[in-house]
Design a protein around this motif. Structure first.
Motif, short mmCIF file in Angstrom:
data_model
loop_
_atom_site.label_atom_id
_atom_site.label_comp_id
_atom_site.label_asym_id
_atom_site.label_seq_id
_atom_site.Cartn_x
_atom_site.Cartn_y
_atom_site.Cartn_z
N GLY A 170 5.11 -12.69 -23.97
CA GLY A 170 5.94 -13.70 -23.33
C GLY A 170 7.20 -13.19 -22.66
N LYS A 171 7.32 -11.88 -22.49
CA LYS A 171 8.49 -11.29 -21.85
C LYS A 171 8.05 -10.09 -21.02
N GLU A 172 8.95 -9.67 -20.12
CA GLU A 172 8.72 -8.40 -19.46
C GLU A 172 9.12 -7.27 -20.41
N SER A 173 8.85 -6.04 -20.05
CA SER A 173 9.00 -4.90 -20.95
C SER A 173 10.44 -4.75 -21.45
N PHE A 174 10.59 -4.00 -22.56
CA PHE A 174 11.92 -3.72 -23.08
C PHE A 174 12.74 -2.94 -22.06
N ASP A 175 12.11 -2.02 -21.34
CA ASP A 175 12.84 -1.27 -20.32
C ASP A 175 13.43 -2.22 -19.28
N HIS A 176 12.66 -3.26 -18.92
CA HIS A 176 13.18 -4.26 -17.97
C HIS A 176 14.33 -5.04 -18.60
N PHE A 177 14.15 -5.44 -19.87
CA PHE A 177 15.19 -6.19 -20.59
C PHE A 177 16.49 -5.40 -20.67
N SER A 178 16.38 -4.10 -20.92
CA SER A 178 17.57 -3.28 -21.15
C SER A 178 18.15 -2.68 -19.85
N ASP A 179 17.48 -2.92 -18.73
CA ASP A 179 17.97 -2.42 -17.44
C ASP A 179 19.03 -3.38 -16.92
N THR A 180 20.23 -3.27 -17.47
CA THR A 180 21.28 -4.23 -17.17
C THR A 180 22.65 -3.60 -17.38
N ASN A 181 23.64 -4.17 -16.74
CA ASN A 181 25.02 -3.78 -16.99
C ASN A 181 25.70 -4.72 -17.99
N GLU A 182 24.96 -5.81 -18.36
CA GLU A 182 25.47 -6.74 -19.36
C GLU A 182 25.47 -6.09 -20.74
N ILE A 200 14.18 3.86 -29.23
CA ILE A 200 14.88 3.19 -28.12
C ILE A 200 16.31 3.67 -27.90
N TYR A 201 16.91 4.32 -28.91
CA TYR A 201 18.33 4.66 -28.78
C TYR A 201 18.60 5.61 -27.62
N PRO A 202 17.74 6.61 -27.38
CA PRO A 202 18.00 7.47 -26.22
C PRO A 202 18.09 6.69 -24.90
N LYS A 203 17.40 5.56 -24.83
CA LYS A 203 17.41 4.75 -23.60
C LYS A 203 18.65 3.88 -23.48
N ILE A 204 19.27 3.54 -24.62
CA ILE A 204 20.34 2.54 -24.60
C ILE A 204 21.71 3.08 -24.98
N LYS A 205 21.78 4.33 -25.46
CA LYS A 205 23.02 4.82 -26.06
C LYS A 205 24.19 4.84 -25.10
N ASP A 206 23.91 4.97 -23.79
CA ASP A 206 25.00 5.02 -22.82
C ASP A 206 25.28 3.67 -22.17
N LYS A 207 24.58 2.64 -22.64
CA LYS A 207 24.79 1.29 -22.11
C LYS A 207 25.84 0.55 -22.93
#
Length: 422
Positions: free
Chosen positions: A49-61, A83-90
């Motif tokens: 029911g959602k797009e991928s986590f990469d899509h969800f986390s591709d944000t400046n919010e 997932i932390y390597p993908k989000i740690k700098d966000k």
């Protein structure tokens, strides 16, 4: 037969039980081992029911992550390792969904997040432990039942929230996971109290969702989250606490998708009920009496009328939430506890009610590190050695007394085969 019963993190009781007496030792069911890293990656790439986590986390919010506290074996750190390597700098922020529990200790933070990620988030000042009494809350509306949804401001004002949880049977909500990240996870004390009052209903029990007022109230209350983009990551664990399934995406869809697997793992068929049931609250669910009570509630499902239920739980940090302890210790009998609850409900009383109800038709004993006085105060016959407790139980019920052992009693739900008494 030699039976090993865990006690706390590292200790064990080694029992020698007569084969003629032992109905069985029932662990969560064995399921095939999986490559859980691949399962996590697949679930995040193909969510429900959602797009991928990469899509969800591709944000400046800012993305607010809700994670379980140390009372649950949720493998949050294994999910974060992917997932932390993908989000740690966000712009990320983590809040521990304590509900009305206390904040994690340093050791528990390491258990929840992993030491390196914890130290990194701590250094960046990106961690918070929810405090249902003192944190700033935001009112978002009411459920149909009237539960007023006050949520932690950190979550309520977020535009993106990722909830990481696990799905397993729960003694009055039916199952953990999904909606529990928000209620009770990051809700105000009064909100939790309003919802948990419904736990006194007879349909509020393990495996029950349809007609369970606690679950239905929680699901209805989730309608207030419509302004938040929620991405859920739910895991199901096997008896070794290894991940055996991962679902992700929509909060409700991922929750319901995990239930069949949870049933496959945690529901065990028993041929008959027993005169004596030993039900263990395993680490880390043995943190206190308030959490360990779940082993009693599941254990009763395998117990004969007038039987003896022995809870084994270290209760490492003591009693836990004080409300139910104060109520039980002020009442001279199980019936008196229930009578007092009828006069006015407070949070924690549902726990007292579940414990008291057992004592109307059976005996509740306990092996723990609590003092004898504390155990007696909550109507538990006190022991500190399971060998002694079992010997006394056999002496009372007779040499032919039947025995069932549930080494993971907090998460094992016995179901009577053919629904017949043995």
């Amino acid at each position: 037969m030699k039976v090993s019963v865990g006690y706390g993190k590292d200790e064990k009781f080694e029992l020698d039980i007569n084969d003629k007496q032992l109905v069985g030792v029932y662990n969560p069911n064995g399921v095939p081992k999986i490559d859980y890293n691949k399962a996590i990656d697949d679930a995040l790439a193909n969510p429900l029911g959602k797009e991928s986590f990469d899509h969800f986390s591709d944000t400046n919010e800012r993305i607010v992550f809700i994670v379980n506290d140390g009372t649950r074996p949720t493998p949050t750190r294994k999910v974060l390792a992917r997932i932390y390597p993908k989000i740690k700098d966000k712009d990320i922020y983590f809040i521990v969904a304590t509900g009305c529990h206390r904040a994690p200790t340093e050791e528990e933070w390491h258990f929840i997040l992993g030491k390196e990620i914890y130290e990194d988030l701590k250094a960046k000042n990106r961690l918070w432990s929810h405090d249902s009494h003192n944190d700033a809350m935001v009112y978002l509306g009411k459920s149909t039942n009237g539960t007023e949804m006050y949520l932690n401001k950190i979550v309520a004002e977020a535009k993106k929230v990722c909830a990481i949880g696990s799905v397993e049977p729960h003694y009055f909500a039916g199952y953990t996971g999904g909606r529990k990240a928000f209620l009770p996870g990051v809700a105000a004390y009064d909100t939790i109290q309003q919802n948990h009052l419904l736990a006194l209903h007879p349909n509020a029990q393990a495996l029950s969702l349809k007609g369970n007022p606690v679950h239905e109230d929680m699901m209805d209350a989730m309608s207030v989250l419509q302004h938040i983009d929620v991405f859920a990551i739910m895991t199901v664990l096997d008896s070794d606490h290894d991940i055996c399934a991962v679902t992700a995406g929509d909060l409700s869809d991922s929750f319901y998708a995990g239930i069949d697997k949870a049933d496959e793992v945690f529901c065990v068929n028993i041929p008959q009920k027993a005169d004596i049931v030993i039900s263990v609250a395993p680490y880390p669910m043995d943190i206190d009496l308030y959490q360990s009570q779940k082993a009693l509630d599941n254990g009763k499902l395998a117990l004969k009328d007038k039987g003896i239920l022995i809870m084994v739980a270290k209760c490492r940090t003591g009693i836990g939430e004080e409300g139910f302890f104060k109520l039980m210790s002020s009442a001279h009998s199980a019936q008196a506890v229930l009578d007092k609850i009828k006069c006015g409900y407070k949070l924690g009383y549902h726990k007292a009610a579940k414990m008291a109800e057992i004592n109307l038709w059976a005996q509740s004993w306990a092996v723990s590190e609590l003092s004898d006085e504390e155990m007696k105060a909550v109507h538990l016959k006190p022991y500190h050695d399971l060998h002694v407790a079992l010997a006394d139980a056999i002496k009372e019920k007779g040499e032919n007394a039947s025995i069932i052992v549930l080494p993971f009693g907090s998460i094992t739900v016995p179901k009577l085969l053919n629904n017949k008494e043995g």
